[in-house]
Enzyme design. Structure first.
Site, PDB file in Angstrom:
ATOM      1  N   LYS A  27     -39.760  31.186  74.528  1.00 32.82           N
ATOM      2  CA  LYS A  27     -40.672  30.774  75.595  1.00 32.82           C
ATOM      3  C   LYS A  27     -41.505  31.961  76.077  1.00 32.82           C
ATOM      4  O   LYS A  27     -42.727  31.875  76.207  1.00 32.82           O
ATOM      5  CB  LYS A  27     -39.860  30.193  76.765  1.00 32.82           C
ATOM      6  N   ARG A  97     -37.209  30.707  84.704  1.00 27.96           N
ATOM      7  CA  ARG A  97     -36.721  29.875  83.597  1.00 27.96           C
ATOM      8  C   ARG A  97     -36.095  30.725  82.513  1.00 27.96           C
ATOM      9  O   ARG A  97     -36.546  31.821  82.226  1.00 27.96           O
ATOM     10  CB  ARG A  97     -37.892  29.150  82.914  1.00 27.96           C
ATOM     11  N   GLY A 106     -33.299  22.170  77.345  1.00 22.96           N
ATOM     12  CA  GLY A 106     -32.486  21.632  78.432  1.00 22.96           C
ATOM     13  C   GLY A 106     -31.092  22.225  78.542  1.00 22.96           C
ATOM     14  O   GLY A 106     -30.309  21.819  79.382  1.00 22.96           O
ATOM     15  N   MET A 108     -30.183  25.433  79.168  1.00 30.66           N
ATOM     16  CA  MET A 108     -29.973  26.446  80.201  1.00 30.66           C
ATOM     17  C   MET A 108     -30.789  26.096  81.439  1.00 30.66           C
ATOM     18  O   MET A 108     -31.321  25.007  81.534  1.00 30.66           O
ATOM     19  CB  MET A 108     -30.295  27.806  79.643  1.00 30.66           C
ATOM     20  N   ARG A 345     -43.960  25.558  72.028  1.00 29.92           N
ATOM     21  CA  ARG A 345     -42.962  25.944  71.025  1.00 29.92           C
ATOM     22  C   ARG A 345     -43.091  24.996  69.844  1.00 29.92           C
ATOM     23  O   ARG A 345     -43.657  23.913  69.977  1.00 29.92           O
ATOM     24  CB  ARG A 345     -41.545  25.876  71.593  1.00 29.92           C
ATOM     25  N   HIS A 471     -34.694  13.937  77.574  1.00 26.57           N
ATOM     26  CA  HIS A 471     -33.625  14.700  76.922  1.00 26.57           C
ATOM     27  C   HIS A 471     -33.037  13.922  75.756  1.00 26.57           C
ATOM     28  O   HIS A 471     -32.832  14.452  74.660  1.00 26.57           O
ATOM     29  CB  HIS A 471     -32.541  15.015  77.964  1.00 26.57           C
ATOM     30  N   ARG A 593     -14.066  11.371  38.784  1.00 31.05           N
ATOM     31  CA  ARG A 593     -12.628  11.357  39.107  1.00 31.05           C
ATOM     32  C   ARG A 593     -12.017  10.136  38.417  1.00 31.05           C
ATOM     33  O   ARG A 593     -12.210   9.019  38.878  1.00 31.05           O
ATOM     34  CB  ARG A 593     -12.424  11.262  40.615  1.00 31.05           C
ATOM     35  N   ARG A 647     -12.992  14.613  34.673  1.00 32.92           N
ATOM     36  CA  ARG A 647     -11.765  15.323  35.039  1.00 32.92           C
ATOM     37  C   ARG A 647     -10.555  14.461  34.689  1.00 32.92           C
ATOM     38  O   ARG A 647     -10.537  13.263  34.999  1.00 32.92           O
ATOM     39  CB  ARG A 647     -11.759  15.618  36.537  1.00 32.92           C
ATOM     40  N   GLU A 774      -9.572  25.681  41.760  1.00 35.23           N
ATOM     41  CA  GLU A 774      -9.311  25.151  43.098  1.00 35.23           C
ATOM     42  C   GLU A 774      -8.018  25.692  43.698  1.00 35.23           C
ATOM     43  O   GLU A 774      -7.501  25.151  44.665  1.00 35.23           O
ATOM     44  CB  GLU A 774      -9.329  23.610  43.093  1.00 35.23           C
ATOM     45  N   ASN A 797     -12.643  21.611  47.823  1.00 31.38           N
ATOM     46  CA  ASN A 797     -11.792  20.866  48.775  1.00 31.38           C
ATOM     47  C   ASN A 797     -10.375  21.442  48.703  1.00 31.38           C
ATOM     48  O   ASN A 797      -9.789  21.826  49.715  1.00 31.38           O
ATOM     49  CB  ASN A 797     -11.738  19.375  48.422  1.00 31.38           C
ATOM     50  N   CYS A 863     -17.884  21.275  42.630  1.00 29.74           N
ATOM     51  CA  CYS A 863     -17.879  19.820  42.783  1.00 29.74           C
ATOM     52  C   CYS A 863     -17.116  19.378  44.021  1.00 29.74           C
ATOM     53  O   CYS A 863     -16.902  18.191  44.229  1.00 29.74           O
ATOM     54  CB  CYS A 863     -17.351  19.138  41.530  1.00 29.74           C
ATOM     55  N   TYR A 883     -24.745  25.390  38.858  1.00 30.08           N
ATOM     56  CA  TYR A 883     -25.108  24.101  39.442  1.00 30.08           C
ATOM     57  C   TYR A 883     -24.193  23.738  40.608  1.00 30.08           C
ATOM     58  O   TYR A 883     -23.120  24.317  40.771  1.00 30.08           O
ATOM     59  CB  TYR A 883     -25.065  22.983  38.383  1.00 30.08           C
TER      60      TYR A 883
HETATM   61  C1  PEP Z   1     -11.797  19.547  45.055  1.00 30.48           C
HETATM   62  O1  PEP Z   1     -10.620  19.811  45.251  1.00 30.48           O
HETATM   63  O2  PEP Z   1     -12.749  20.157  45.593  1.00 30.48           O
HETATM   64  C2  PEP Z   1     -12.167  18.422  44.198  1.00 30.48           C
HETATM   65  C3  PEP Z   1     -13.420  18.158  43.905  1.00 30.48           C
HETATM   66  O3  PEP Z   1     -11.152  17.624  43.770  1.00 30.48           O
HETATM   67  P1  PEP Z   1     -10.520  16.475  44.687  1.00 30.48           P
HETATM   68  O4  PEP Z   1     -11.326  16.361  45.907  1.00 30.48           O
HETATM   69  O5  PEP Z   1     -10.541  15.264  43.860  1.00 30.48           O
HETATM   70  O6  PEP Z   1      -9.148  17.025  44.902  1.00 30.48           O
HETATM   71 MG    MG Z   2      -9.155  18.978  43.906  1.00 32.72          MG
END
Ligand code: PEP
Ligand code: MG
Length: 907
Positions: A27, A97, A106, A108, A345, A471, A593, A647, A774, A797, A863, A883
């Site tokens: 600002k 301000r 909004g 602060m 802004r 808001h 999967r 997989r 993993e 994951n 993945c 990728y």
């Molecule tokens: C993972 O573990 O990131 C994965 C892609 O396998 P899943 O989620 O099937 O365990």
């Molecule tokens: Mg997994």
């Protein structure tokens, strides 16, 4: 040399400029810049963010130089305005301000009309010839000062609200601006009493005390709950601090030739060109955003109400857009028909508006395509809004016929949302925490910054008051929520949890549908249809040239494609999912999967699990082979020459068995065995900790015939599809490998089967064998694993679960306090949504280096769910992955994020 903490602006000259936003806040920097541009900005000064840092580093004390610098700048304002702060005949009034580096709308605090007391208010009355105006300004100061500086904001007794309502009732008026001089005098007395009663302190009548306390409150507000939550959501570091802007007041509440408003230079919901926004005649800034009076639309009536000021506003808007090369969000005041700029802004906008504005700005020659696709113009995650479903016309027609159209408000956040009504943000947050899959529509009279957590939990927001710059509208736009504001017919009882409209009452928990394109509100759930982009690309019910949204989406994607280095694949198990992903630009399957396919043939799977000997197991597996083969063939056909990563079976076998007595009986009947035998097998397979149990490659190692069957299904399908003339590229992926020997064991089976199938059929297919990475051990010994693996794919994951020692299925109860800046504040983000770059990311880097140390051209992807999260995609680009793979609807997001990663790397 003393440090400069105070930066003055006024009369066309400014100490600062737009590129000083780190020091002056957004600002402040823009006020300086607008002053330099010769725009009508009241004189003022900015106290730098360094003071905020100092303030928090020194027990809330200011640097010693600050006061003198402040006093000097104040004198300059006095000279510019020709009035004196605290003077009993010609008093200068100030506003104070906050203003952080990135705008935090909004979040602060602001205090207006500083400098008024029992004496100066009389001078102001005399000077302006308008006693009502002077008293109204004084009442506002007491209110804001009491709330913001003296801490009464959010007090459960709502003392100021009650006093105001009582006065209006007594006088028999509805709106604040109808209050008489006498009513205002009473309110002022009562406000002062309330301040004394609730804080134990008098309202400070000395203007200098007022301004310094207000400055302290602004710096203090940097650490208030809603500001902390907002910063966390938008990745704004706590260390940045806020600046504080002190400015000469200009008045929109001097009479009917005065106004105040908030304008957008283009529509914030859809991005259509042309100035728009809200204003109020005879009002002060806060009135427009807090919904205390119904606002008027700038685009509809300001040109008639105040033609000259409107014309100037339009011109200023154009000038600012050209200067900043972006859509602007402007705050202005018109005092006696003269326009003053209080802020500009870059405007917050929805994903729809972002795409429209970015493509338009390129067409207007203001920005380049590379800039248009930057996160500044189109945050990658916002692109997903263009893919969300819409209400379908038939469904809406039916709802209207059934009398379910409740009312119409102002559309402020496009999209279609159906969900359960919830009337308080606290309940919204609690319900969402208990059930993350629930869809909620937060229905409120208006929203305030305190509601932020509840808004986050909701899918849609519906308010009874407020306009497109309220808001609710502003925050929804930024969060990408479906939003309708100003649905004035709604009578909402927050505590009772009811919404009444035209004699109909809906309760919390009832379904409601909001159409953020049209502003229509329906009782119950309304059927949806796919978004325009999906209609063009996937359902093919809309021709590309008939959809402006699609055309612009495509343009953005085409621009992005020129830069992207990361490949983008999809996680898909079924041919139609795969085809959808290809339509969104997926270049292969990064994860199929296979267990999802087993669930479709559960009887055969269960027979396999019940088998007591290898021949029995092989017999059952042989029954499954044709199903698997057909499934894989379908996927190969859908993907054509693109690579398809399959997989092998991952989850523990007991996941396929029934959990209760009835299910066990049923299964026994189907398999011709006894319920006891089934129960025994369930008992045998029971695991205390299945996620770390007999799953992943451990299954195929103990039961090699499962791997062999899956490999056969893959290669037979590949051969079959290759014979149809498709150049298939299967990639066989072994899950949950921690030891190089595990992979060697499974690879041998896969390659042996491949050889057999190729010999049997006389057709050879090129294929790869690789592994998921993993487990932390896999990262550490990636050099050994890469001896066998032809590719790696990070299963983030499981890698997150095993690195953090946090169960991906059981982290719900503590993730909220862990990520809450006002609670434990341990994690900046949910680590299962955005990669924990230091921990999990550190292991990934190790795996990349070690893997490529062994095999220079090792192909590496990801993945896990993180593959569609923009921040994580950018991280994957940075560490050199080939990728990312994500669910089909996140493919466009990943593509854009991947292009942004390249452009950001060039900066
Ligand atoms: C993972 O573990 O990131 C994965 C892609 O396998 P899943 O989620 O099937 O365990
Ligand atoms: Mg997994």
């Amino acid at each position: 040399m003393t440090t400069k903490y105070v930066y003055y602006f006024g009369d066309g000259k400014a100490d600062g400029s737009a590129d000083m936003r780190n020091l002056l806040g957004g600002k402040g920097a823009n006020l300086h810049e607008m002053t330099r541009l010769g725009l009508p900005v009241p004189a003022g000064f900015t106290i730098s963010t360094d003071v905020c840092t100092y303030f928090y580093g020194h027990g809330k004390q200011y640097p010693p130089e600050l006061r003198d610098q402040g006093v000097e700048a104040l004198q300059k304002i006095e000279q510019s305005v020709g009035a004196k702060f605290g003077d009993s005949t010609n008093p200068l009034l100030l506003s104070c301000r906050s203003g952080a580096r990135d705008s935090m709308p909004g979040m602060m605090d602001t205090v207006l009309n500083i400098g008024l007391n029992d004496t100066t208010v009389q001078a102001l009355a005399k000077q302006s010839g308008n006693e009502r105006f002077a008293l109204d300004s004084y009442r506002r100061l007491l209110l804001m000062f009491g709330e913001v500086v003296m801490g009464l904001k959010g007090h459960k007794d709502e003392p100021f609200e009650h006093i105001l309502e009582e006065a209006k009732k007594k006088q028999g008026v509805k709106l604040d601006n109808e209050l008489s001089v006498d009513s205002l005098k009473t309110i002022i007395t009562k406000y002062k009493e309330a301040i004394k009663k609730y804080t134990g302190k008098e309202f400070p009548s000395n203007p200098h005390d007022q301004i310094w306390q207000a400055i302290g409150a602004v710096f203090g507000s940097w650490m208030n709950d809603r500001a902390c939550v907002y910063r966390r959501q938008y990745h704004i570091p706590d260390e940045w601090g806020t600046a504080c802007n002190v400015m000469a007041m200009v008045f929109g509440n001097l009479g009917d030739d005065c106004a105040t408003g908030v304008a957008l230079t283009r529509d914030g919901a859809l991005g259509t060109p042309g100035i728009c926004g809200d204003y109020l005649i005879n009002a002060q800034g806060e009135d427009v955003v807090n919904g205390s009076r119904p606002t008027k639309r700038i685009e509809d009536t300001l040109g008639k109400d105040m033609p000259n000021a409107f014309k100037e506003l339009v011109e200023v808007g154009k000038k600012l857009e050209k200067h900043y090369r972006n859509m602007q969000d402007i705050e202005f005041t018109i005092q006696r028909n003269k326009l003053y700029m209080l802020q500009t802004r870059n405007a917050k906008r929805t994903g729809f508006a972002a795409v429209r504005v970015a493509t338009d700005l390129v067409a207007e020659g203001l920005i380049s395509p590379d800039e248009a696709i930057s996160a500044k113009y189109i945050p990658a995650g916002d692109l997903s809004q263009l893919l969300q479903p819409l209400f379908d016309a038939q469904g809406k027609k039916k709802a209207v016929q059934e009398g379910k159209l409740l009312t119409k408000g102002i559309p402020a956040g496009p999209g279609a949302a159906t969900g359960k009504i919830v009337c308080t943000p606290q309940r919204a947050e609690a319900i969402k925490q208990a059930n993350p899959n629930v869809s909620l529509i937060l229905v409120r009279k208006e929203t305030t910054p305190e509601d932020l957590r509840g808004m986050k939990a909701a899918l849609g927001i519906l308010t009874a008051v407020g306009g497109v710059s309220s808001h609710a509208a502003l925050v929804s736009r930024q969060m990408g929520k479906v939003c309708i504001v100003g649905a004035g017919e709604l009578d909402i009882d927050n505590e009772a949890g009811t919404v009444t409209v035209k004699g109909k009452t809906l309760k919390e928990g009832d379904d409601i549908s909001v159409d953020g394109f049209t502003g229509e509100v329906f009782a119950g759930a309304t059927t949806t249809k796919p978004s325009e982009v999906v209609q063009v690309l996937i359902t093919k019910e809309l021709a590309a040239e008939r959809s402006d949204t699609y055309r612009r989406y495509k343009q953005v994607m085409d621009w992005a494609e020129k830069h992207r280095k990361l490949g983008v694949r999809t996680n898909a198990d079924l041919p139609d999912q795969a085809a959808e992903a290809v339509a969104f630009g997926a270049e292969g399957i990064g994860l199929c999967r296979t267990e999802h396919m087993f669930f479709d043939h559960i009887a055969e799977m269960r027979e396999m699990i019940m088998a007591e000997t290898t021949p029995e197991r092989e017999k059952a597996l042989a029954k499954m082979l044709p199903f698997q083969r057909d499934d894989f063939a379908g996927l190969f056909r859908a993907m054509g020459a693109r690579p398809v990563t399959i997989r092998l079976l991952d989850p523990p076998l007991h996941e396929f068995l029934p959990q209760n007595e009835a299910g066990r009986k049923e299964m026994a009947k189907v398999l011709g065995t006894t319920a006891e035998a089934v129960a025994r097998r369930v008992e045998e397979l029971h695991e205390a900790n299945p996620m770390l149990g007999h799953r992943g490659c451990r299954l195929g190692i103990v039961y090699p015939e499962i791997t062999a069957m899956q490999a056969r299904a893959i290669f037979e399908a590949a051969v079959q599809v290759k014979k149809e003339g498709i150049d298939v590229h299967p990639e066989v992926m072994i899950p949950l490998v921690g030891f190089a020997k595990e992979l060697e064991n499974q690879e041998k089976i896969v390659r042996t089967v491949a050889k057999k199938v190729f010999a049997e059929t006389g057709v050879t297919v090129n294929y790869l064998v690789g592994t998921m990475i993993e487990l932390p051990r896999a990262c550490v010994v990636a050099d050994q694993i890469a001896q066998t693996a032809e590719f790696f794919s990070f299963g983030t994951n499981d890698l997150t679960q095993t690195t953090l020692g946090v169960s991906r299925d059981d982290y719900g109860p503590f993730i909220a306090p862990y990520t809450d800046p006002k609670k434990a504040d341990i994690l900046a983000h949910d680590p299962f949504a955005t990669i924990d770059q230091e921990g999990v990311g550190g292991l990934m880097k190790t795996a990349v280096e070690k893997g490529r140390g062994t095999r220079k051209d090792l192909k590496i992807g990801i993945c896990g769910e993180h593959g569609g999260d923009p921040d994580s995609v950018k991280f994957c680009h940075k560490i050199g992955l080939n990728y990312v793979s994500c669910s089909p609807f996140r493919v466009p997001v990943a593509r854009l994020a991947a292009a942004q990663a390249v452009l950001e790397g060039k900066k």
